[in-house]
Scaffold this active site. Structure first.
Site, short mmCIF file in Angstrom:
data_model
loop_
_atom_site.label_atom_id
_atom_site.label_comp_id
_atom_site.label_asym_id
_atom_site.label_seq_id
_atom_site.Cartn_x
_atom_site.Cartn_y
_atom_site.Cartn_z
N ASN A 32 -26.47 -48.26 92.59
CA ASN A 32 -25.63 -48.88 93.61
C ASN A 32 -24.32 -48.09 93.73
O ASN A 32 -23.23 -48.62 93.61
CB ASN A 32 -25.36 -50.35 93.28
CG ASN A 32 -24.84 -51.13 94.48
OD1 ASN A 32 -25.11 -50.78 95.62
ND2 ASN A 32 -24.08 -52.17 94.23
N ASP A 35 -17.96 -44.56 96.04
CA ASP A 35 -17.08 -43.39 95.96
C ASP A 35 -16.53 -43.17 94.55
O ASP A 35 -16.20 -42.04 94.18
CB ASP A 35 -15.91 -43.54 96.94
CG ASP A 35 -16.34 -43.33 98.39
OD1 ASP A 35 -17.47 -42.84 98.59
OD2 ASP A 35 -15.56 -43.65 99.30
N HIS A 37 -18.26 -43.54 91.78
CA HIS A 37 -19.29 -42.74 91.12
C HIS A 37 -19.25 -41.28 91.60
O HIS A 37 -19.45 -40.35 90.81
CB HIS A 37 -20.68 -43.31 91.40
CG HIS A 37 -20.91 -44.67 90.81
ND1 HIS A 37 -21.01 -45.79 91.59
CD2 HIS A 37 -21.08 -45.07 89.52
CE1 HIS A 37 -21.23 -46.84 90.81
NE2 HIS A 37 -21.27 -46.44 89.56
N GLN A 155 -15.01 -50.07 77.58
CA GLN A 155 -16.26 -49.32 77.43
C GLN A 155 -15.98 -47.86 77.10
O GLN A 155 -16.63 -47.27 76.23
CB GLN A 155 -17.07 -49.40 78.73
CG GLN A 155 -18.30 -48.52 78.74
CD GLN A 155 -19.08 -48.65 80.03
OE1 GLN A 155 -19.82 -49.60 80.21
NE2 GLN A 155 -18.92 -47.69 80.94
N ILE A 178 -10.90 -45.29 91.04
CA ILE A 178 -10.82 -45.05 92.48
C ILE A 178 -10.66 -46.40 93.17
O ILE A 178 -11.41 -47.34 92.90
CB ILE A 178 -12.09 -44.35 93.00
CG1 ILE A 178 -12.30 -43.04 92.25
CG2 ILE A 178 -11.99 -44.10 94.51
CD1 ILE A 178 -11.19 -42.04 92.41
N LEU A 186 -12.92 -49.86 93.11
CA LEU A 186 -14.30 -49.77 93.58
C LEU A 186 -15.25 -50.16 92.45
O LEU A 186 -15.10 -49.74 91.31
CB LEU A 186 -14.61 -48.35 94.06
CG LEU A 186 -13.78 -47.84 95.24
CD1 LEU A 186 -14.38 -46.54 95.77
CD2 LEU A 186 -13.72 -48.87 96.36
N ARG A 189 -20.18 -54.31 91.86
CA ARG A 189 -20.18 -55.77 92.00
C ARG A 189 -19.36 -56.26 93.19
O ARG A 189 -19.41 -57.45 93.52
CB ARG A 189 -19.70 -56.42 90.70
CG ARG A 189 -20.66 -56.16 89.54
CD ARG A 189 -20.18 -56.78 88.24
NE ARG A 189 -21.01 -56.38 87.12
CZ ARG A 189 -22.14 -56.95 86.76
NH1 ARG A 189 -22.59 -57.97 87.46
NH2 ARG A 189 -22.83 -56.51 85.72
#
EC number: 6.3.2.1
Length: 284
Positions: A32, A35, A37, A155, A178, A186, A189
């Site tokens: 999914n 930007d 990613h 994480q 971002i 972004l 979810r």
């Protein structure tokens, strides 16, 4: 761009890349793609000869079955975006390929402390699932570097500690958050938000900015700051879940010697649990 779905084929290509002396970057994702990613991909491309993006919705890291079921799966669209970005490989295995014996009895990697504090306390087993799948990907792909977003602050800290503790020879690159023009971080979810909720969503970022201003001004009444922030979120239409102000370097409670603070915020907006963070340099 080659899409790989099986471990034998992945290993075949990894062996060839190693023989050729290529520098390999891994971008682990659950698909999914947005930007944020793509920024990870761009960072990976700038640092390596070959970029591998993994797309795997990892059942081990979901603490709620309903969340796993409704998590968006958009493999075709994701691959189209990655192909335009000239990614070299996409590793998109089925669950059975990664966990052939199922999750019951599966060996796992657990990072003490970081796995069960803060976000880990409200999502039991989540970080154990994250560290296990990332460890498996590291073993399979043997990357020289791996890129992770700073939006998932805890994480990233967990992965860094795992890499250090397990002696992985992998450079971990944290990539800044971002944001949309209105400040919303972004996230995959965000797709859960209705049009009306999307208008409200930047309020989480605005509340964090308010907290940051107070910390920069020298206010250290943390409980009061958090209580006011939670009230503001609830008034905006959120359901405040958890707000923490911690030492950005240790994730422990702030002390007089802390140089940086991190604001960690989580709030529900409809069916979406939004998380965000912001780091602040503290006056000494």
């Amino acid at each position: 761009m080659l899409i790989i779905e099986t471990l034998p084929l992945l290993r075949q290509h990894i062996r060839r890349l190693r023989q050729e002396g290529k520098r390999v970057a891994l971008v682990p994702t659950m698909g999914n793609l947005h930007d944020g990613h793509m920024k990870l991909v761009d960072e990976a491309k700038a640092r390596a000869d070959v970029v591998i993006v993994s797309i795997f919705v990892n059942p081990m890291q979901f603490d709620r079955p309903d969340d796993l079921v409704r998590y968006p799966r958009t493999l075709q669209e994701d691959c189209e975006k990655l192909n335009k970005r000239k990614v070299d490989y996409v590793f998109a295995p089925a669950v059975e390929e990664i966990y052939p014996q199922g999750l019951e009895g599966q060996t796992y990697v657990d990072v003490p402390g970081l796995s069960t504090m803060l976000e880990g306390a409200s999502r039991p087993g989540h970080f154990r699932g994250v560290s296990t799948i990332v460890s498996k990907l590291f073993n399979l792909i043997q990357p020289d570097i791996a890129c992770f977003g700073e939006k998932d602050f805890q994480q990233l800290a967990l992965i860094r500690k795992m890499v250090a503790d397990m002696s992985y020879d992998i450079e971990i690159v944290g990539v800044p958050i971002i944001r949309a023009k209105d400040g919303l971080a972004l996230s995959s979810r965000n797709a859960y938000l209705t049009a009306e909720q999307r208008k409200i969503a930047p309020g989480l970022y605005n509340v964090m900015n308010s907290i940051a201003e107070k910390l920069i001004a020298g206010n250290r009444e943390l409980q009061e700051i958090i209580a006011i922030a939670e009230q503001e979120l609830n008034e905006k239409g959120f359901r405040a879940d958890d707000i923490q102000i911690r030492d950005a370097d240790t994730l422990q409670e702030l002390t007089e010697t802390s140089k940086r603070a991190v604001i960690l915020a989580a709030a529900w907006l409809g069916q979406a649990r939004l998380i965000d963070n912001q780091s602040v340099t503290l006056a000494q």
